[in-house]
Design an enzyme around this catalytic site. Structure first.
Site, PDB file in Angstrom:
ATOM      1  N   HIS A  15       0.827  -1.205   0.000  1.00 10.52           N
ATOM      2  CA  HIS A  15       0.000   0.000   0.000  1.00 10.52           C
ATOM      3  C   HIS A  15       0.861   1.255   0.000  1.00 10.52           C
ATOM      4  O   HIS A  15       0.484   2.282  -0.565  1.00 10.52           O
ATOM      5  CB  HIS A  15      -0.912   0.015   1.230  1.00 10.52           C
ATOM      6  CG  HIS A  15      -1.970  -1.032   1.205  1.00 10.52           C
ATOM      7  ND1 HIS A  15      -3.033  -1.048   2.078  1.00 10.52           N
ATOM      8  CD2 HIS A  15      -2.161  -2.115   0.414  1.00 10.52           C
ATOM      9  CE1 HIS A  15      -3.811  -2.092   1.827  1.00 10.52           C
ATOM     10  NE2 HIS A  15      -3.287  -2.747   0.823  1.00 10.52           N
ATOM     11  N   ASP A 115      -5.842   5.480   2.110  1.00 11.31           N
ATOM     12  CA  ASP A 115      -5.920   4.374   1.169  1.00 11.31           C
ATOM     13  C   ASP A 115      -7.207   3.597   1.385  1.00 11.31           C
ATOM     14  O   ASP A 115      -8.072   3.979   2.175  1.00 11.31           O
ATOM     15  CB  ASP A 115      -4.645   3.530   1.191  1.00 11.31           C
ATOM     16  CG  ASP A 115      -4.586   2.475   2.287  1.00 11.31           C
ATOM     17  OD1 ASP A 115      -5.541   2.349   3.066  1.00 11.31           O
ATOM     18  OD2 ASP A 115      -3.561   1.771   2.350  1.00 11.31           O
ATOM     19  N   ALA A 353      14.408  -8.771  -4.033  1.00 11.42           N
ATOM     20  CA  ALA A 353      15.243  -8.530  -5.216  1.00 11.42           C
ATOM     21  C   ALA A 353      14.849  -7.186  -5.811  1.00 11.42           C
ATOM     22  O   ALA A 353      13.741  -6.697  -5.584  1.00 11.42           O
ATOM     23  CB  ALA A 353      15.056  -9.647  -6.238  1.00 11.42           C
ATOM     24  N   GLN A 355      13.196  -5.653  -8.096  1.00 10.68           N
ATOM     25  CA  GLN A 355      12.233  -6.138  -9.085  1.00 10.68           C
ATOM     26  C   GLN A 355      12.147  -5.254 -10.323  1.00 10.68           C
ATOM     27  O   GLN A 355      12.074  -5.762 -11.444  1.00 10.68           O
ATOM     28  CB  GLN A 355      10.856  -6.281  -8.432  1.00 10.68           C
ATOM     29  CG  GLN A 355       9.771  -6.770  -9.389  1.00 10.68           C
ATOM     30  CD  GLN A 355       8.585  -7.328  -8.663  1.00 10.68           C
ATOM     31  OE1 GLN A 355       8.689  -8.334  -7.973  1.00 10.68           O
ATOM     32  NE2 GLN A 355       7.444  -6.677  -8.803  1.00 10.68           N
ATOM     33  N   HIS A 370       2.392 -13.329  -8.411  1.00  8.01           N
ATOM     34  CA  HIS A 370       1.201 -13.518  -7.577  1.00  8.01           C
ATOM     35  C   HIS A 370       0.053 -12.631  -8.021  1.00  8.01           C
ATOM     36  O   HIS A 370      -1.038 -12.701  -7.451  1.00  8.01           O
ATOM     37  CB  HIS A 370       1.546 -13.244  -6.123  1.00  8.01           C
ATOM     38  CG  HIS A 370       1.931 -11.801  -5.861  1.00  8.01           C
ATOM     39  ND1 HIS A 370       2.895 -11.149  -6.594  1.00  8.01           N
ATOM     40  CD2 HIS A 370       1.471 -10.897  -4.971  1.00  8.01           C
ATOM     41  CE1 HIS A 370       3.010  -9.899  -6.151  1.00  8.01           C
ATOM     42  NE2 HIS A 370       2.162  -9.723  -5.180  1.00  8.01           N
ATOM     43  N   TRP A 373      -1.141  -5.928  -7.735  1.00  9.25           N
ATOM     44  CA  TRP A 373      -1.292  -4.878  -8.739  1.00  9.25           C
ATOM     45  C   TRP A 373      -0.006  -4.087  -8.947  1.00  9.25           C
ATOM     46  O   TRP A 373       0.304  -3.670 -10.066  1.00  9.25           O
ATOM     47  CB  TRP A 373      -2.455  -3.966  -8.397  1.00  9.25           C
ATOM     48  CG  TRP A 373      -2.876  -3.063  -9.522  1.00  9.25           C
ATOM     49  CD1 TRP A 373      -2.966  -1.702  -9.515  1.00  9.25           C
ATOM     50  CD2 TRP A 373      -3.269  -3.465 -10.848  1.00  9.25           C
ATOM     51  NE1 TRP A 373      -3.385  -1.229 -10.735  1.00  9.25           N
ATOM     52  CE2 TRP A 373      -3.586  -2.294 -11.583  1.00  9.25           C
ATOM     53  CE3 TRP A 373      -3.390  -4.706 -11.484  1.00  9.25           C
ATOM     54  CZ2 TRP A 373      -4.008  -2.320 -12.902  1.00  9.25           C
ATOM     55  CZ3 TRP A 373      -3.809  -4.734 -12.814  1.00  9.25           C
ATOM     56  CH2 TRP A 373      -4.105  -3.549 -13.502  1.00  9.25           C
ATOM     57  N   ASN A 374       0.780  -3.850  -7.884  1.00  6.51           N
ATOM     58  CA  ASN A 374       2.057  -3.166  -8.070  1.00  6.51           C
ATOM     59  C   ASN A 374       2.950  -3.951  -9.029  1.00  6.51           C
ATOM     60  O   ASN A 374       3.523  -3.395  -9.969  1.00  6.51           O
ATOM     61  CB  ASN A 374       2.780  -2.988  -6.733  1.00  6.51           C
ATOM     62  CG  ASN A 374       2.124  -1.953  -5.847  1.00  6.51           C
ATOM     63  OD1 ASN A 374       1.469  -1.042  -6.312  1.00  6.51           O
ATOM     64  ND2 ASN A 374       2.301  -2.109  -4.549  1.00  6.51           N
ATOM     65  N   SER A 375       3.077  -5.245  -8.793  1.00  6.45           N
ATOM     66  CA  SER A 375       3.912  -6.088  -9.655  1.00  6.45           C
ATOM     67  C   SER A 375       3.365  -6.133 -11.079  1.00  6.45           C
ATOM     68  O   SER A 375       4.123  -6.115 -12.056  1.00  6.45           O
ATOM     69  CB  SER A 375       3.992  -7.505  -9.089  1.00  6.45           C
ATOM     70  OG  SER A 375       4.751  -7.535  -7.896  1.00  6.45           O
ATOM     71  N   ALA A 393      -6.023 -11.640  -1.341  1.00  8.93           N
ATOM     72  CA  ALA A 393      -6.553 -10.292  -1.607  1.00  8.93           C
ATOM     73  C   ALA A 393      -7.347 -10.290  -2.919  1.00  8.93           C
ATOM     74  O   ALA A 393      -8.190 -11.155  -3.135  1.00  8.93           O
ATOM     75  CB  ALA A 393      -5.421  -9.262  -1.609  1.00  8.93           C
ATOM     76  N   GLU A 394      -7.070  -9.338  -3.810  1.00 12.44           N
ATOM     77  CA  GLU A 394      -7.817  -9.245  -5.077  1.00 12.44           C
ATOM     78  C   GLU A 394      -7.070  -9.914  -6.213  1.00 12.44           C
ATOM     79  O   GLU A 394      -7.399  -9.711  -7.387  1.00 12.44           O
ATOM     80  CB  GLU A 394      -8.092  -7.767  -5.395  1.00 12.44           C
ATOM     81  CG  GLU A 394      -7.050  -7.026  -6.204  1.00 12.44           C
ATOM     82  CD  GLU A 394      -5.731  -6.724  -5.503  1.00 12.44           C
ATOM     83  OE1 GLU A 394      -5.020  -5.825  -5.970  1.00 12.44           O
ATOM     84  OE2 GLU A 394      -5.403  -7.382  -4.501  1.00 12.44           O
TER      85      GLU A 394
END
Length: 484
Positions: A15, A115, A353, A355, A370, A373-375, A393-394
């Site tokens: 978040h 948030d 890592a 990313q 996974h 949403w960030n990834s 989660a979502e």
């Protein structure tokens, strides 16, 4: 006088990351500074990586860690959503004191941004005559679910997962009940009641800021912008301002320059587009048996891989959400001899890592993710196709959209941590080969490259996301001028 906003993130680095990038861009583009007011609990201290992330922000952006609340009365199996909700609820006196202190400073406060789980602070914001906004760090599809959940609650008598028909939200890909967000899977759990509580409050916001763009979600965004006026309160305006992702330099700092250097040196030695990056985010955990099968599947695939390993959990797929890196060695949970047998072709690293740098690297050809949403956004911005392994989660909702609508990822499985069938090594190997060397991978790679171009256009000068961002900032400037 410089304009200022207050930002209230709820626990979890996932978040905090997009909110930090939002604050960074707001200051860089409009010279509006921010103060982060951060609730914490005694058993989940603010991690060094979260501190590092905030330390990367320019000096006019600062933060205040609130006194840690006591959650020792909660049962060991309490869901993450309930724990987050109570962390905020029990921090409200400290939040009020922080708002009061900010208002005594010289900079006018234009707004309060919370948030998705922070709407209990709305009353305090209104008490100080501060307009409240929601920063929604996930998809417009998930936001649509939240805004329509009260109606679904009223019209769906049984568990959503038992519905014979998929749920059809305006403008969205149909979603089966079992793929809806995790806290909706058990209506008797307190987490479900907390989600309903938040959804009742969403229409009270002056605006909802969403980390997405029309290139990714044209249908959901258009439907939300058309239907918001028909909600009980016509106030919330939707601001799709994404994708917001952090830079490779910040990703490197959060990992640690020494660890990042070792990883990137290895990656530099691989053929272009040959490496599958494997990571389940900052909070995801596999069961030990599943971790074994995943590792053996990577070995069986004979493809190159870079794997971030976290300690497994047989209790919950979100077991790592509140924890910081512990003293256990995650690599010790891998199959005997695995590291030796895959040496040179594969690299396994513990905990973390860089990313963004990995996804931007020319040698990275795929991402087993996974579906956080960030990834997902980082992968889109880098143009890297996906193998979809949602955990909690979502993430299952995201997987549906990525596979069925955007067609940039293959939904290999739907592992759920403490329950569900273990995905065997053969299935893992087959999916990896399909993505890295087959026609499926080529199609996904072509599609995500198109999305990369579209996402860049959205946040570029004159793009839809840039315009929404600027409209929001101008609205706050007008509010600040009124308060002077």
């Amino acid at each position: 006088m410089a304009l200022h906003i207050a930002i209230l993130p709820t626990p979890g680095i996932g978040h905090l990351i997009p909110l930090a990038e939002f604050a960074r861009k707001l200051y860089r583009r409009h010279q509006i500074s921010s103060t982060f007011i951060i609730p914490t609990d005694q058993d989940a201290p603010f991690s060094p990586r979260q501190q590092t992330l905030l330390a990367t922000l320019p000096p006019p952006i600062n933060h205040l860690l609130l006194p840690a609340v006591n959650l020792h009365d909660l049962p060991p199996d309490v869901r993450a959503e309930t724990r987050i909700a109570l962390t905020v609820a029990r921090s409200l006196p400290s939040i009020r004191a922080a708002f009061k202190s900010l208002l005594s400073s010289s900079s006018p406060i234009a707004a309060v941004v919370v948030d998705l789980f922070g709407t209990d602070a709305f009353e305090i914001a209104r008490e100080f005559q501060l307009p409240p906004y929601i920063f929604f760090p996930s998809t417009a599809t998930c936001l649509s679910l939240f805004l329509h959940l009260l109606e679904l609650h009223r019209t769906t008598p049984s568990e959503y997962r038992d519905s014979p028909e998929p749920f059809r939200l305006p403008g969205c890909t149909p979603i089966s009940g079992e793929d809806l967000v995790d806290p909706l899977q058990d209506r008797s759990n307190s987490a479900y009641q907390w989600i309903l509580h938040y959804c009742r409050r969403y229409p009270l916001a002056e605006g909802i800021i969403v980390n997405t763009c029309t290139q990714l979600e044209p249908g959901p965004i258009k439907a939300l912008q058309l239907q918001i006026p028909n909600l009980e309160n016509p106030n919330p305006k939707i601001y799709p301002i994404g994708p917001l992702t952090h830079s490779a330099a910040i990703s490197n700092q959060m990992t640690g320059p020494s660890s990042s250097s070792i990883i990137l040196q290895w990656l530099n030695q691989q053929p272009i587009g040959s490496v599958l990056y494997v990571s389940f985010g900052s909070g995801g955990s596999l069961r030990h048996e599943q971790l074994i099968e995943l590792a053996l599947g990577l070995e069986l695939s004979e493809q190159r891989f870079l794997m971030v390993v976290r300690c497994p959990s047989d209790k919950s797929a979100s077991a790592g959400y509140f924890s910081t890196d512990d003293s256990s060695d995650p690599l010790s949970y891998l199959p005997d001899g695995f590291l030796d047998r895959t040496a040179g072709r594969g690299l396994a690293v513990p905990f973390w890592a860089p990313q963004v740098e990995i996804l931007e690297h020319r040698c990275t050809g795929g991402f087993l993710t996974h579906c956080g949403w960030n990834s997902t956004l980082e992968s889109v911005v880098s143009g890297v196709p996906l193998l979809l392994w949602p955990l909690f989660a979502e993430q299952r909702m995201n997987a549906v959209m990525l596979h069925e609508e955007l067609k940039v990822g293959v939904r290999v499985l739907s592992e759920s941590g403490g329950g569900g069938a273990v995905v065997g090594r053969e299935a893992v190997a087959r999916a990896v080969r399909d993505l890295m060397g087959g026609d499926i991978g080529d199609r996904n790679r072509s599609r995500i490259r198109d999305l990369k171009i579209g996402a860049a256009a959205a946040i570029g000068e004159g793009g839809a996301s840039a315009q929404a961002f600027d409209q929001l900032a101008e609205r706050w400037k007008e509010e600040g001028a009124r308060r002077k």
